[in-house]
Design an enzyme around this catalytic site. Structure first.
Site, PDB file in Angstrom:
ATOM      1  N   HIS A 280      27.236  41.134  40.038  1.00 60.60           N
ATOM      2  CA  HIS A 280      28.248  42.131  40.395  1.00 60.60           C
ATOM      3  C   HIS A 280      27.619  43.538  40.425  1.00 60.60           C
ATOM      4  O   HIS A 280      27.730  44.265  41.416  1.00 60.60           O
ATOM      5  CB  HIS A 280      29.389  42.078  39.376  1.00 60.60           C
ATOM      6  CG  HIS A 280      30.502  43.041  39.646  1.00 60.60           C
ATOM      7  ND1 HIS A 280      31.656  42.669  40.285  1.00 60.60           N
ATOM      8  CD2 HIS A 280      30.634  44.362  39.370  1.00 60.60           C
ATOM      9  CE1 HIS A 280      32.450  43.732  40.391  1.00 60.60           C
ATOM     10  NE2 HIS A 280      31.858  44.769  39.838  1.00 60.60           N
ATOM     11  N   GLU A 281      26.938  43.887  39.353  1.00 59.74           N
ATOM     12  CA  GLU A 281      26.328  45.225  39.289  1.00 59.74           C
ATOM     13  C   GLU A 281      25.218  45.364  40.327  1.00 59.74           C
ATOM     14  O   GLU A 281      25.018  46.450  40.878  1.00 59.74           O
ATOM     15  CB  GLU A 281      25.810  45.523  37.873  1.00 59.74           C
ATOM     16  CG  GLU A 281      26.884  45.584  36.778  1.00 59.74           C
ATOM     17  CD  GLU A 281      28.065  46.508  37.091  1.00 59.74           C
ATOM     18  OE1 GLU A 281      27.865  47.553  37.729  1.00 59.74           O
ATOM     19  OE2 GLU A 281      29.207  46.156  36.702  1.00 59.74           O
TER      20      GLU A 281
ATOM     21  N   HIS B  49      26.757  46.657  43.442  1.00 64.59           N
ATOM     22  CA  HIS B  49      26.943  48.113  43.407  1.00 64.59           C
ATOM     23  C   HIS B  49      25.592  48.827  43.605  1.00 64.59           C
ATOM     24  O   HIS B  49      25.492  49.818  44.315  1.00 64.59           O
ATOM     25  CB  HIS B  49      27.503  48.548  42.048  1.00 64.59           C
ATOM     26  CG  HIS B  49      28.960  48.228  41.844  1.00 64.59           C
ATOM     27  ND1 HIS B  49      29.941  48.671  42.702  1.00 64.59           N
ATOM     28  CD2 HIS B  49      29.608  47.519  40.873  1.00 64.59           C
ATOM     29  CE1 HIS B  49      31.134  48.261  42.259  1.00 64.59           C
ATOM     30  NE2 HIS B  49      30.957  47.552  41.160  1.00 64.59           N
TER      31      HIS B  49
ATOM     32  N   GLU C 285      33.676  48.250  45.391  1.00 64.02           N
ATOM     33  CA  GLU C 285      34.063  46.984  44.765  1.00 64.02           C
ATOM     34  C   GLU C 285      33.955  45.830  45.768  1.00 64.02           C
ATOM     35  O   GLU C 285      33.680  44.704  45.388  1.00 64.02           O
ATOM     36  CB  GLU C 285      35.484  47.135  44.207  1.00 64.02           C
ATOM     37  CG  GLU C 285      35.806  46.296  43.003  1.00 64.02           C
ATOM     38  CD  GLU C 285      34.865  46.450  41.806  1.00 64.02           C
ATOM     39  OE1 GLU C 285      34.148  47.472  41.689  1.00 64.02           O
ATOM     40  OE2 GLU C 285      34.832  45.518  40.984  1.00 64.02           O
TER      41      GLU C 285
HETATM   42 ZN    ZN Z   1      32.544  46.786  39.950  1.00 60.65          ZN
END
Ligand code: ZN
Length: 497
Positions: A262-263, A266, A292
């Site tokens: 997830h990170e 980003h 997101e």
């Molecule tokens: Zn996030």
């Protein structure tokens, strides 16, 4: 010196302060020893005071206001820079300073009180703070804009261009389509070979696997760094310094694996923003929702796919031979996509997640539109949990007290989480048409997917609005139907076929 040059000069000074404050905050969240805090917060408050003075100086205000009058003489990118700067300025400048200071003090306190209230499961303790924060929020919005819909202003703060009308249409689909679908999936769930999920996975081995993932996703370590923190996050000052953190839980290995992916979503986004934006206020991702969408695209669409683990499961199994003994690739794939009715948003699976957000959206909407009393919120929350997820909330820490956002005054933030997943689904159906998406994942060529996302989304930073990006990438405005279709296809395949 032209007004625009003056603007750039002041902005560069602000960036210097932001760099120092940013590095200090990275350090606070990763490595600073706990006794260092009193001294450093005193020193840092001087730096942030300087930064604030610069941001609200007469010279800066005059320059921005004058440039707002000359927009026609500026190119598109410059216009966008000025409009963004004006919006940030209004957020602080239109509110009387004494109230701004008072409010900052209130939320600082409220966050500590919330932590304690959550720990003691005592909503009454937090209630007066929440009441005050809501009152302030309503008032501060009115300073900024003469509006009958304060919630719209807050929604736009977190996702430019979004309104209640648009979110209503989105969440209406989530409610009518997904609430019954989730129940259908839960009813179809049988016995699973999933005891491996909560076995003990030593931290050092988890770390090795996360480092392997950095390589798989082609995260650039010359522009980045990986550390540990209590809550995983991504941090950046510009495209050449983008760092991320993870947390290793020995009894829940999925947490570190999927938080890392997830990170990484980003972080890869930020690393791929065109460096020409480094010195501007357009240097970061387009919005919370678009950001997101990228993290969830990497985490869920790529990271929880069968194709992904068909290449990387052997490596994981070799790293944890005892824990994953007798766990087939199929078992593993079902395990990482397990659907469950659960209380806690941050632990929710991909399918039930939007229902957690639906609850928060409807409650925030009621707070700002219908003036629902704070007294009634816990009951309202629990009623909605029963209605949408069919579970009975047993205590406030499993209900209304679980999230930090409201204690910090962040109303309007939650909907961007669900919106991000929905954008991701819309992008997924486009990428599938343009690339051999599944094949690239199976062939361990995520680099090619990164390149596509860079060209279509990442390189623009926030020089385009979220609406412009979605339209440009997918050829149509945001359309929640893709999200519903994506979830139904995925979970029908996993549980109903
Ligand atoms: Zn996030």
């Amino acid at each position: 010196m032209s007004d625009f040059e003056t603007f750039k000069e002041i902005q560069k000074q602000m960036k210097a302060y932001q760099l120092v404050l940013g590095i200090a905050s990275w350090d606070s969240n990763t490595e600073a020893p706990k006794d260092a805090f009193p001294y450093r917060s005193e020193m840092l408050s001087i730096i942030s005071g300087e930064h604030f003075s610069l941001m609200t100086s007469e010279k800066y205000k005059k320059t921005i206001n004058s440039l707002m009058e000359q927009l026609d003489d500026l190119n598109n990118q410059q216009q966008r820079e000025i409009k963004k700067a004006k919006k940030s300025l209004d957020k602080i400048d239109k509110i009387p300073k004494s109230e701004y200071v008072e409010y900052s003090r209130l939320v600082n306190m409220a966050q500590r009180v919330w932590e304690e209230a959550k720990e003691k499961d005592d909503f009454e303790k937090f209630k007066p703070y929440l009441e005050k924060i809501i009152k302030y929020q309503k008032k501060m919005v009115r300073y900024r804009e003469d509006t009958d819909n304060p919630y719209n202003v807050l929604l736009d703060d977190f996702e430019e261009g979004m309104t209640m009308e648009k979110y209503d249409a989105f969440f209406d689909k989530v409610k009518t389509e997904l609430v019954p679908f989730v129940q259908e999936i839960l009813a179809a769930k049988g016995e699973e070979n999933d005891a491996f999920i909560h076995k003990k996975y030593p931290k050092d081995k988890q770390k090795m696997f996360v480092e392997y993932l950095l390589d798989v996703f082609d995260y650039n370590l010359d522009r980045g760094l990986l550390k540990e923190s209590v809550h995983p996050f991504t941090w950046n000052t510009h495209s050449k310094d983008v760092r991320l953190t993870v947390r290793y839980m020995e009894n829940f290995v999925f947490s570190s694996i999927f938080a890392a992916i997830h990170e990484l979503g980003h972080a890869i986004y930020e690393q791929q923003v065109d460096e020409m934006f480094d010195m501007t206020n357009l240097k970061s991702g387009a919005s919370m929702g678009i950001h997101e969408s990228q993290s969830r695209f990497y985490e869920n669409v790529i990271g929880r796919s069968y194709e992904f683990w068909s290449v990387h499961y052997t490596k994981l199994k070799n790293t944890f031979p005892d824990q994953l003994k007798n766990v087939s690739l199929d078992d593993f794939h079902r395990g990482i996509n397990r659907v469950e009715e659960s209380f806690i948003r941050v632990e929710a699976d991909e399918l039930t997640y939007p229902l957690h957000i639906l609850i928060r959206y409807e409650i925030e909407r009621a707070i700002f539109n219908d003036d629902v009393s704070v007294d009634d919120l816990p009951e309202l929350w629990n009623k909605k949990m029963k209605e949408y997820l069919n579970i009975d909330v047993d205590k406030p820490s499993n209900g209304i007290l679980q999230d930090v956002h409201w204690s910090g005054g962040a109303f309007g933030y939650f909907p961007t989480y669900a919106l991000g997943s929905a954008y991701a689904a819309q992008i997924y159906y486009t990428i599938k048409e343009e690339l051999d998406f599944e094949e690239l994942i199976e062939q361990d060529k995520i680099k090619k997917i990164n390149e596509w996302l860079k060209e279509k989304i990442h390189c623009f930073g926030s020089s385009l609005t979220p609406e412009e990006i979605i339209k440009k990438v997918t050829g149509e405005p945001f359309n929640p139907d893709y999200y519903i279709r994506y979830l139904k296809e995925k979970y029908t395949d996993l549980y109903l076929n």
